[in-house]
Motif scaffolding. Structure first.
Motif, PDB file in Angstrom:
ATOM      1  N   ALA A  52     -26.888  43.728  -1.182  1.00  0.00           N
ATOM      2  CA  ALA A  52     -25.590  44.000  -1.802  1.00  0.00           C
ATOM      3  C   ALA A  52     -24.595  42.865  -1.572  1.00  0.00           C
ATOM      4  O   ALA A  52     -24.527  42.284  -0.492  1.00  0.00           O
ATOM      5  CB  ALA A  52     -25.019  45.306  -1.263  1.00  0.00           C
ATOM      6  N   GLY A  53     -23.854  42.566  -2.616  1.00  0.00           N
ATOM      7  CA  GLY A  53     -22.787  41.577  -2.512  1.00  0.00           C
ATOM      8  C   GLY A  53     -23.246  40.131  -2.591  1.00  0.00           C
ATOM      9  O   GLY A  53     -22.429  39.217  -2.502  1.00  0.00           O
ATOM     10  N   LEU A  54     -24.529  39.913  -2.770  1.00  0.00           N
ATOM     11  CA  LEU A  54     -25.060  38.554  -2.838  1.00  0.00           C
ATOM     12  C   LEU A  54     -25.474  38.229  -4.263  1.00  0.00           C
ATOM     13  O   LEU A  54     -25.881  39.105  -5.019  1.00  0.00           O
ATOM     14  CB  LEU A  54     -26.276  38.408  -1.917  1.00  0.00           C
ATOM     15  CG  LEU A  54     -26.055  38.680  -0.439  1.00  0.00           C
ATOM     16  CD1 LEU A  54     -27.377  38.562   0.309  1.00  0.00           C
ATOM     17  CD2 LEU A  54     -25.023  37.736   0.147  1.00  0.00           C
ATOM     18  N   THR A  55     -25.379  36.975  -4.634  1.00  0.00           N
ATOM     19  CA  THR A  55     -25.881  36.522  -5.931  1.00  0.00           C
ATOM     20  C   THR A  55     -26.941  35.454  -5.664  1.00  0.00           C
ATOM     21  O   THR A  55     -28.042  35.779  -5.275  1.00  0.00           O
ATOM     22  CB  THR A  55     -24.726  36.027  -6.823  1.00  0.00           C
ATOM     23  OG1 THR A  55     -23.981  35.030  -6.120  1.00  0.00           O
ATOM     24  CG2 THR A  55     -23.796  37.166  -7.209  1.00  0.00           C
ATOM     25  N   GLY A  56     -26.604  34.197  -5.837  1.00  0.00           N
ATOM     26  CA  GLY A  56     -27.560  33.123  -5.624  1.00  0.00           C
ATOM     27  C   GLY A  56     -28.114  33.073  -4.214  1.00  0.00           C
ATOM     28  O   GLY A  56     -29.221  32.578  -3.990  1.00  0.00           O
ATOM     29  N   GLU A  57     -27.363  33.627  -3.249  1.00  0.00           N
ATOM     30  CA  GLU A  57     -27.833  33.638  -1.858  1.00  0.00           C
ATOM     31  C   GLU A  57     -29.106  34.455  -1.695  1.00  0.00           C
ATOM     32  O   GLU A  57     -29.819  34.314  -0.715  1.00  0.00           O
ATOM     33  CB  GLU A  57     -26.768  34.198  -0.902  1.00  0.00           C
ATOM     34  CG  GLU A  57     -25.452  33.476  -0.907  1.00  0.00           C
ATOM     35  CD  GLU A  57     -24.457  34.092  -1.895  1.00  0.00           C
ATOM     36  OE1 GLU A  57     -24.836  34.948  -2.728  1.00  0.00           O
ATOM     37  OE2 GLU A  57     -23.290  33.689  -1.846  1.00  0.00           O
ATOM     38  N   LEU A  58     -29.374  35.335  -2.667  1.00  0.00           N
ATOM     39  CA  LEU A  58     -30.585  36.152  -2.607  1.00  0.00           C
ATOM     40  C   LEU A  58     -31.844  35.298  -2.545  1.00  0.00           C
ATOM     41  O   LEU A  58     -32.858  35.724  -1.998  1.00  0.00           O
ATOM     42  CB  LEU A  58     -30.673  37.076  -3.823  1.00  0.00           C
ATOM     43  CG  LEU A  58     -29.718  38.256  -3.848  1.00  0.00           C
ATOM     44  CD1 LEU A  58     -29.720  38.901  -5.219  1.00  0.00           C
ATOM     45  CD2 LEU A  58     -30.081  39.255  -2.776  1.00  0.00           C
ATOM     46  N   ALA A  59     -31.796  34.112  -3.094  1.00  0.00           N
ATOM     47  CA  ALA A  59     -32.964  33.239  -3.124  1.00  0.00           C
ATOM     48  C   ALA A  59     -33.031  32.312  -1.913  1.00  0.00           C
ATOM     49  O   ALA A  59     -33.994  31.551  -1.780  1.00  0.00           O
ATOM     50  CB  ALA A  59     -32.960  32.410  -4.405  1.00  0.00           C
ATOM     51  N   ARG A  60     -32.061  32.374  -1.031  1.00  0.00           N
ATOM     52  CA  ARG A  60     -32.015  31.460   0.119  1.00  0.00           C
ATOM     53  C   ARG A  60     -33.131  31.772   1.112  1.00  0.00           C
ATOM     54  O   ARG A  60     -33.314  32.907   1.531  1.00  0.00           O
ATOM     55  CB  ARG A  60     -30.652  31.577   0.804  1.00  0.00           C
ATOM     56  CG  ARG A  60     -30.475  30.591   1.906  1.00  0.00           C
ATOM     57  CD  ARG A  60     -29.030  30.541   2.349  1.00  0.00           C
ATOM     58  NE  ARG A  60     -28.987  29.981   3.682  1.00  0.00           N
ATOM     59  CZ  ARG A  60     -28.088  30.278   4.590  1.00  0.00           C
ATOM     60  NH1 ARG A  60     -27.117  31.110   4.302  1.00  0.00           N
ATOM     61  NH2 ARG A  60     -28.135  29.733   5.773  1.00  0.00           N
ATOM     62  N   ARG A  61     -33.862  30.756   1.481  1.00  0.00           N
ATOM     63  CA  ARG A  61     -34.903  30.875   2.511  1.00  0.00           C
ATOM     64  C   ARG A  61     -34.236  30.545   3.840  1.00  0.00           C
ATOM     65  O   ARG A  61     -34.124  29.387   4.220  1.00  0.00           O
ATOM     66  CB  ARG A  61     -36.058  29.911   2.220  1.00  0.00           C
ATOM     67  CG  ARG A  61     -37.038  30.479   1.218  1.00  0.00           C
ATOM     68  CD  ARG A  61     -36.939  29.727  -0.085  1.00  0.00           C
ATOM     69  NE  ARG A  61     -38.032  30.125  -0.985  1.00  0.00           N
ATOM     70  CZ  ARG A  61     -37.812  30.449  -2.233  1.00  0.00           C
ATOM     71  NH1 ARG A  61     -36.610  30.421  -2.739  1.00  0.00           N
ATOM     72  NH2 ARG A  61     -38.815  30.795  -3.007  1.00  0.00           N
ATOM     73  N   SER A  62     -33.776  31.561   4.517  1.00  0.00           N
ATOM     74  CA  SER A  62     -32.880  31.348   5.650  1.00  0.00           C
ATOM     75  C   SER A  62     -33.541  31.448   7.013  1.00  0.00           C
ATOM     76  O   SER A  62     -32.865  31.318   8.029  1.00  0.00           O
ATOM     77  CB  SER A  62     -31.702  32.326   5.556  1.00  0.00           C
ATOM     78  OG  SER A  62     -32.161  33.653   5.557  1.00  0.00           O
ATOM     79  N   VAL A  63     -34.822  31.695   7.064  1.00  0.00           N
ATOM     80  CA  VAL A  63     -35.524  31.765   8.348  1.00  0.00           C
ATOM     81  C   VAL A  63     -36.696  30.785   8.273  1.00  0.00           C
ATOM     82  O   VAL A  63     -37.832  31.168   8.022  1.00  0.00           O
ATOM     83  CB  VAL A  63     -35.994  33.200   8.676  1.00  0.00           C
ATOM     84  CG1 VAL A  63     -36.640  33.263  10.044  1.00  0.00           C
ATOM     85  CG2 VAL A  63     -34.830  34.188   8.593  1.00  0.00           C
ATOM     86  N   LYS A  64     -36.386  29.516   8.437  1.00  0.00           N
ATOM     87  CA  LYS A  64     -37.404  28.464   8.331  1.00  0.00           C
ATOM     88  C   LYS A  64     -38.411  28.581   9.460  1.00  0.00           C
ATOM     89  O   LYS A  64     -38.050  29.012  10.535  1.00  0.00           O
ATOM     90  CB  LYS A  64     -36.723  27.096   8.353  1.00  0.00           C
ATOM     91  CG  LYS A  64     -35.857  26.886   7.115  1.00  0.00           C
ATOM     92  CD  LYS A  64     -35.350  25.482   7.062  1.00  0.00           C
ATOM     93  CE  LYS A  64     -34.386  25.208   5.987  1.00  0.00           C
ATOM     94  NZ  LYS A  64     -34.587  25.595   4.676  1.00  0.00           N
ATOM     95  N   PRO A  65     -39.665  28.273   9.239  1.00  0.00           N
ATOM     96  CA  PRO A  65     -40.232  27.631   8.060  1.00  0.00           C
ATOM     97  C   PRO A  65     -40.686  28.627   6.994  1.00  0.00           C
ATOM     98  O   PRO A  65     -41.294  28.231   6.015  1.00  0.00           O
ATOM     99  CB  PRO A  65     -41.427  26.872   8.629  1.00  0.00           C
ATOM    100  CG  PRO A  65     -41.917  27.756   9.731  1.00  0.00           C
ATOM    101  CD  PRO A  65     -40.654  28.354  10.324  1.00  0.00           C
TER     102      PRO A  65
END
Length: 187
Positions: A52-65
């Motif tokens: 909820a409340g996210l747009t483009g951030e939905l595609a962010r790979r935020s826990v590398k690798p």
């Protein structure tokens, strides 16, 4: 000076506080079918709240690798709903929408911040959830059986349990992804 009370990590997710959060209203003594359907509904609602409340951030790979993203989870769960309810139980010719034999991880890897990609994932997710819910509502009982090429014979009961398991596992991933995106935590 006001001192703030410490908060537990497991409090209700902030997005749920704004809405009427009915995820935890299931009776703990209901019949098996009601419990399975309500718990799956709650797991699906949790995924939606984590996004909820996210747009483009939905595609962010935020826990590398890892290549996981919230949008990738949505796309993956579309294909899971489709596989188990349409293909295995309803025996429809319904190939996966976001992955294939040639690109088996495209549900995750094909997730991008393109608004059309995001809109298509949510449209497909809502359509698959609606199909699944309708299928369960029309099923005579939990022993209704289908066939999966990998698993073999499966019952509606097993599929519901497996989908609860699938959503719960990926909601744990969503917890970590969302916290890394904007710090939002909670169940």
């Amino acid at each position: 000076m006001t001192t703030q009370q410490p908060r537990r990590r497991a409090e209700i997710f902030a997005a749920a506080e704004e809405d009427d959060d009915r995820r935890f209203s299931t009776s703990a003594t209901a019949d098996e079918r009601t419990l399975l359907v309500d718990i799956l509904r709650a797991q699906r609602a949790t995924l939606e709240m984590k996004c909820a409340g996210l747009t483009g951030e939905l595609a962010r790979r935020s826990v590398k690798p890892s290549t996981l993203s919230l949008l990738g989870l949505v796309r993956h769960l579309v294909d899971m709903e489709r596989r188990w309810f349409r293909r295995a139980l309803a025996r429809q010719d319904a190939p996966a929408l976001f992955s294939s034999e040639a690109c088996p991880d495209d549900d995750f890897d094909g997730a991008s911040a393109d608004p059309a990609v995001i809109a298509e994932a949510w449209r497909a997710w809502h359509a698959e959830v609606a199909f699944s819910d309708g299928f369960v509502a029309d099923a005579p009982d939990l022993d209704l059986a289908g066939e999966d090429p990998w698993r073999g014979p499966v019952s509606l009961r097993w599929v519901l349990i497996h989908l609860v398991e699938e959503y719960a596992r990926h909601n744990g991933h969503a917890d970590l992804l969302r916290e890394r995106i904007d710090g939002a935590i909670g169940v």
